[in-house]
Motif scaffolding. Structure first.
Motif, PDB file in Angstrom:
ATOM      1  N   GLU A   9      17.694  -4.936   2.487  1.00 16.78           N
ATOM      2  CA  GLU A   9      16.806  -3.961   2.251  1.00 16.78           C
ATOM      3  C   GLU A   9      17.097  -3.020   3.239  1.00 16.78           C
ATOM      4  O   GLU A   9      16.805  -3.180   4.660  1.00 16.78           O
ATOM      5  CB  GLU A   9      15.353  -4.456   2.243  1.00 16.78           C
ATOM      6  CG  GLU A   9      14.381  -3.257   1.618  1.00 16.78           C
ATOM      7  CD  GLU A   9      14.173  -3.491   0.263  1.00 16.78           C
ATOM      8  OE1 GLU A   9      13.707  -2.467  -0.361  1.00 16.78           O
ATOM      9  OE2 GLU A   9      14.557  -4.358  -0.244  1.00 16.78           O
ATOM     10  N   GLN A  11      14.878  -0.250   4.083  1.00 14.79           N
ATOM     11  CA  GLN A  11      13.628  -0.050   4.656  1.00 14.79           C
ATOM     12  C   GLN A  11      12.901  -1.297   5.004  1.00 14.79           C
ATOM     13  O   GLN A  11      13.039  -2.295   4.250  1.00 14.79           O
ATOM     14  CB  GLN A  11      12.798   0.594   3.747  1.00 14.79           C
ATOM     15  CG  GLN A  11      13.272   1.821   2.909  1.00 14.79           C
ATOM     16  CD  GLN A  11      13.301   3.004   3.858  1.00 14.79           C
ATOM     17  OE1 GLN A  11      12.670   2.973   5.133  1.00 14.79           O
ATOM     18  NE2 GLN A  11      14.212   4.038   3.677  1.00 14.79           N
ATOM     19  N   LEU A  13       9.616  -1.458   6.227  1.00 19.70           N
ATOM     20  CA  LEU A  13       8.315  -1.357   6.068  1.00 19.70           C
ATOM     21  C   LEU A  13       8.234  -0.110   5.105  1.00 19.70           C
ATOM     22  O   LEU A  13       8.496   0.779   5.081  1.00 19.70           O
ATOM     23  CB  LEU A  13       7.742  -1.094   7.149  1.00 19.70           C
ATOM     24  CG  LEU A  13       6.071  -0.952   6.781  1.00 19.70           C
ATOM     25  CD1 LEU A  13       5.309  -2.063   6.320  1.00 19.70           C
ATOM     26  CD2 LEU A  13       5.394  -0.408   8.225  1.00 19.70           C
ATOM     27  N   VAL A  14       7.552  -0.375   3.813  1.00 17.91           N
ATOM     28  CA  VAL A  14       7.302   0.545   2.896  1.00 17.91           C
ATOM     29  C   VAL A  14       5.775   0.546   2.656  1.00 17.91           C
ATOM     30  O   VAL A  14       5.472  -0.358   2.273  1.00 17.91           O
ATOM     31  CB  VAL A  14       8.241   0.547   1.557  1.00 17.91           C
ATOM     32  CG1 VAL A  14       7.470   1.692   0.627  1.00 17.91           C
ATOM     33  CG2 VAL A  14       9.527   0.659   2.138  1.00 17.91           C
ATOM     34  N   ASN A  16       3.018   2.684   0.240  1.00 22.88           N
ATOM     35  CA  ASN A  16       3.112   3.658  -0.895  1.00 22.88           C
ATOM     36  C   ASN A  16       1.686   3.905  -1.370  1.00 22.88           C
ATOM     37  O   ASN A  16       1.199   3.055  -2.120  1.00 22.88           O
ATOM     38  CB  ASN A  16       4.141   2.955  -1.888  1.00 22.88           C
ATOM     39  CG  ASN A  16       4.592   4.089  -2.679  1.00 22.88           C
ATOM     40  OD1 ASN A  16       4.098   5.184  -2.765  1.00 22.88           O
ATOM     41  ND2 ASN A  16       5.724   3.801  -3.511  1.00 22.88           N
ATOM     42  N   SER A  32       1.382   7.160   2.503  1.00 19.83           N
ATOM     43  CA  SER A  32       2.872   6.636   2.325  1.00 19.83           C
ATOM     44  C   SER A  32       3.664   7.096   3.528  1.00 19.83           C
ATOM     45  O   SER A  32       3.631   7.917   3.887  1.00 19.83           O
ATOM     46  CB  SER A  32       3.272   7.297   1.068  1.00 19.83           C
ATOM     47  OG  SER A  32       2.427   7.120   0.013  1.00 19.83           O
ATOM     48  N   SER A  34       7.511   5.184   5.537  1.00 26.85           N
ATOM     49  CA  SER A  34       8.517   3.955   5.628  1.00 26.85           C
ATOM     50  C   SER A  34       9.041   3.947   6.842  1.00 26.85           C
ATOM     51  O   SER A  34       9.423   5.055   7.606  1.00 26.85           O
ATOM     52  CB  SER A  34       9.565   4.505   4.460  1.00 26.85           C
ATOM     53  OG  SER A  34      10.335   5.302   4.649  1.00 26.85           O
ATOM     54  N   PRO A  36      12.792   2.668   8.239  1.00 28.87           N
ATOM     55  CA  PRO A  36      14.174   2.273   8.003  1.00 28.87           C
ATOM     56  C   PRO A  36      14.379   1.357   9.113  1.00 28.87           C
ATOM     57  O   PRO A  36      13.925   1.242  10.217  1.00 28.87           O
ATOM     58  CB  PRO A  36      15.002   3.537   8.155  1.00 28.87           C
ATOM     59  CG  PRO A  36      13.940   4.644   8.263  1.00 28.87           C
ATOM     60  CD  PRO A  36      12.724   4.148   8.736  1.00 28.87           C
ATOM     61  N   THR A  41       9.879   4.515  14.836  1.00 29.94           N
ATOM     62  CA  THR A  41       9.055   5.419  14.205  1.00 29.94           C
ATOM     63  C   THR A  41       7.768   5.477  14.990  1.00 29.94           C
ATOM     64  O   THR A  41       7.115   4.556  14.956  1.00 29.94           O
ATOM     65  CB  THR A  41       8.957   4.962  12.484  1.00 29.94           C
ATOM     66  OG1 THR A  41      10.301   4.561  11.935  1.00 29.94           O
ATOM     67  CG2 THR A  41       8.320   5.981  11.816  1.00 29.94           C
ATOM     68  N   ARG A  70       5.156  -2.999   1.344  1.00 30.20           N
ATOM     69  CA  ARG A  70       6.053  -4.175   1.214  1.00 30.20           C
ATOM     70  C   ARG A  70       6.802  -4.255   2.630  1.00 30.20           C
ATOM     71  O   ARG A  70       7.259  -3.271   3.444  1.00 30.20           O
ATOM     72  CB  ARG A  70       7.404  -3.781   0.296  1.00 30.20           C
ATOM     73  CG  ARG A  70       6.804  -4.060  -1.010  1.00 30.20           C
ATOM     74  CD  ARG A  70       7.725  -3.680  -2.049  1.00 30.20           C
ATOM     75  NE  ARG A  70       7.849  -2.122  -2.507  1.00 30.20           N
ATOM     76  CZ  ARG A  70       9.008  -1.534  -2.396  1.00 30.20           C
ATOM     77  NH1 ARG A  70      10.214  -2.090  -1.888  1.00 30.20           N
ATOM     78  NH2 ARG A  70       8.744  -0.010  -2.752  1.00 30.20           N
ATOM     79  N   CYS A 164      10.687  -6.333  11.079  1.00 31.14           N
ATOM     80  CA  CYS A 164       9.842  -5.190  11.436  1.00 31.14           C
ATOM     81  C   CYS A 164       8.710  -5.584  12.324  1.00 31.14           C
ATOM     82  O   CYS A 164       8.323  -6.686  12.555  1.00 31.14           O
ATOM     83  CB  CYS A 164       9.295  -4.754  10.096  1.00 31.14           C
ATOM     84  SG  CYS A 164       8.052  -3.671  10.007  1.00 31.14           S
ATOM     85  N   THR A 224       6.061  13.340   7.588  1.00 31.11           N
ATOM     86  CA  THR A 224       6.919  12.441   7.667  1.00 31.11           C
ATOM     87  C   THR A 224       8.445  12.910   8.094  1.00 31.11           C
ATOM     88  O   THR A 224       8.782  13.750   7.020  1.00 31.11           O
ATOM     89  CB  THR A 224       6.895  11.130   6.761  1.00 31.11           C
ATOM     90  OG1 THR A 224       7.299  11.624   5.618  1.00 31.11           O
ATOM     91  CG2 THR A 224       5.867  10.697   6.702  1.00 31.11           C
TER      92      THR A 224
END
Lengths: 255, 334
Positions: A9, A11, A13-14, A16, A32, A34, A36, A41, A70, A164, A224
């Motif tokens: 994956e 990302q 962490l997502v 949403n 929302s 994400s 990567p 971040t 997620r 993550c 973002t």
């Protein structure tokens, strides 16, 4: 989504469309964002912006009422075990046992992740070396300075090798030297291990030009993107001024 | 397995499955932490022991002449008040320990230690049960220490005419024969674990609904004292009935009474009074579960209450239904 998510994956962490309400107060409004792989971040927001609430939802202290979260493709509600196995957390409040030694604290955490003793010992050693405290592993946490305790908490969050990492205002209350060392350790992790890091803070000077920024203000995500994008959007020449103009607040941080 | 082969510090692409071994590791880790924390708080161990001992040494000695205890099961002869009150004091240890661990859980929630526990990937009900078992294990350490001291107290014989060695020998001799029989310490174990679980799960539920506990005094006044005094811990229920039928009914409904009785019978290798003695109790509406000539009411009540309180606690800590989210949760908004 219920299928086994691919481990590659992009990302880590997502989040949403997540909203959360305490009684009559909307703490998060359609958030929302994400994180990567290999990205540092910064979740930038003043005190009370909803950063801790968001962290509580991601760590499943309570469930998100709407939207989805997620972690490496695993929905925290539908696959909580898989999600939490891939998530490392450093909470804002101090969560080490003061009366136990560094090693005992780490071994306890390894047990919480079902890591057998023998393997856990090896990982404790590695993790403490990474934060430069391997020589103090048999000392009680009580004897550590605030910055050292934070580094132990970072070591602890890495024991189960998450993809993550969440850090909730990890430098609060630390002096400048300790802050730099904590930030440096995490930046190195991102660079070396392809981790996705979400770093919540209200201290603008912790942002590097290469970071991703998420601006959270009064429960809403205002921006973002990367630092240059942020400066372009706000028409400012530095992040502090940009933050002021986008949030309409008089000052960017507490200092 | 897969992760062990990776170079130091790399992220595991696919974490190990949480098998049975993982659950055992997790349970042992949590219990170990509870024990370590307890051992580090020496004053807690000390006060946990002094409290029931004061009751035994002073209160029971003074009360001995006031209250006559008739022959009621499980006792086969007239017993001293000290002997009668011992199960009640063991219950007191379990009760205090449970409430103290509940308090520490509220404290944990505030400092974030509870959050560390709850980000473990294991099911939350399993984590809470493990935490509970850790507390029960600590309570068992206290209870057995008390039981040994209480037995020594009962066996104590001293005659100034004899030499010290003779006195010690006499005490040692007595230690082997005074009530209860030594095997009672083994048979009481299931009763202790069950009662500990019941009180622990009640405390766990309390910790999830109480937002903040200012101090221990509130819990003392509103939970510990009523539960302890309105029970069969200090006096036989038939005595209470003589003075107040209402109080008797309250005692009967108090789960703590049943825990104390379970411990009392456990010390004599029994789980309840034989049914012929229970006949009168049954006529009073006291018993409802007679199996093979033994009245199992106490066992049923304790098991039932444990399941109920535990279910309530798991519900309260459930992230989607629970009370934590509604109340703003641990450290939220800080």
């Amino acid at each position: 989504m219920l299928q086994q998510a691919p481990e590659t994956e992009a990302q880590t962490l997502v989040v949403n469309g997540v909203s959360h309400r305490f009684d009559d107060y909307l703490a998060l409004d359609n958030v929302s964002l994400s994180v990567p792989r290999g990205a540092f971040t910064v979740l930038l927001g003043l005190n009370g912006a909803g950063k801790s609430t968001l962290f509580s939802l991601i760590t499943r202290l309570y469930d998100n009422v709407s939207g989805e979260i997620r972690i490496l493709g695993n929905d925290v509600r539908r696959r909580p075990t898989a999600a939490l196995q891939r998530l490392g957390v450093v909470f804002q409040s101090r969560t080490l046992d003061q009366d136990l030694t560094l090693k005992q604290n780490l071994m306890y955490h390894a047990a919480l992740h079902g890591i057998a003793r023998r393997e856990a010992k090896i990982r404790c050693q590695e993790a403490l070396e990474r934060v430069g405290l391997a020589d103090r592993q048999n000392e009680k946490v009580r004897n550590l300075s605030g910055g050292q305790a934070r580094r132990v908490e970072i070591a602890r969050s890495l024991l189960h090798r998450p993809g993550c990492l969440l850090l909730d205002e990890p430098t609060v209350g630390l002096d400048i030297g300790s802050r730099e060392s904590v930030v440096g350790i995490v930046r190195k992790l991102v660079a070396e291990q392809d981790l996705g890091v979400l770093w919540a803070t209200h201290l603008i000077d912790e942002i590097a030009p290469t970071d991703q920024i998420v601006v959270l203000h009064r429960g809403k995500v205002l921006f973002t993107g990367t630092v240059p994008e942020f400066l372009a959007k706000t028409g400012s020449d530095n992040v502090r001024a940009g933050f002021r103009s986008i949030t309409g607040t008089a000052h960017g941080d507490d200092q | 397995m897969t992760t062990a082969a990776l170079p130091a510090g790399t992220i595991a692409e696919e974490p190990d499955r949480l098998g049975f071994g993982g659950y055992v590791t997790c349970l042992l880790g949590i219990v170990w932490r509870e024990v370590m924390r307890f051992l580090h708080q020496r004053e807690r161990f000390f006060s946990a022991l002094v409290r029931p001992l004061i009751w035994l040494f002073i209160f029971a000695a003074g009360f001995r002449q006031v209250l006559g205890v008739s022959i009621i099961p499980p006792y086969s002869t007239y017993v001293l008040y000290e002997t009668f009150v011992m199960p009640g004091l063991v219950g007191m240890i379990l009760l205090f320990n449970a409430m103290q661990s509940s308090l520490s859980m509220v404290y944990d929630r505030e400092t974030g230690a509870m959050r560390t526990l709850l980000v473990s990937p294991f099911p939350r009900s399993f984590l809470l049960l493990s935490k509970l078992l850790g507390g029960v294990f600590v309570a068992l350490l206290q209870a057995y220490t008390f039981l040994v001291i209480a037995r020594l107290w009962e066996a104590w014989t001293w005659s100034s005419q004899d030499s010290i060695l003779t006195n010690i020998a006499a005490t040692w001799q007595q230690f082997g024969v005074v009530d209860p029989h030594l095997s009672g310490y083994l048979t009481v174990l299931p009763a202790l674990i069950l009662s500990g679980l019941m009180l622990g799960s009640l405390a766990l539920f309390m910790s999830s609904v109480i937002k903040q506990l200012e101090n221990f005094a509130g819990v003392m006044n509103f939970v510990i004292f009523p539960m302890f005094f309105a029970s069969s811990a200090l006096y036989p229920l038939w005595r209470i009935k003589e003075s107040s039928v209402l109080l008797y009914e309250i005692c009967r409904l108090n789960p703590f009474t049943h825990a104390v009785e379970l411990i009392r019978f456990g010390l004599y290798g029994q789980i309840g009074p034989p049914v012929e003695q229970a006949a009168q109790a049954a006529a009073d509406g006291w018993s409802f579960a007679v199996v093979n000539g033994i009245d199992l009411t106490h066992l049923y009540v304790v098991v039932g209450c444990t399941l109920f309180f535990l279910g309530a606690a798991v519900y309260a800590y459930n992230p989607s239904k629970g009370l934590i989210g509604r109340r703003g949760g641990a450290g939220a908004g800080a």
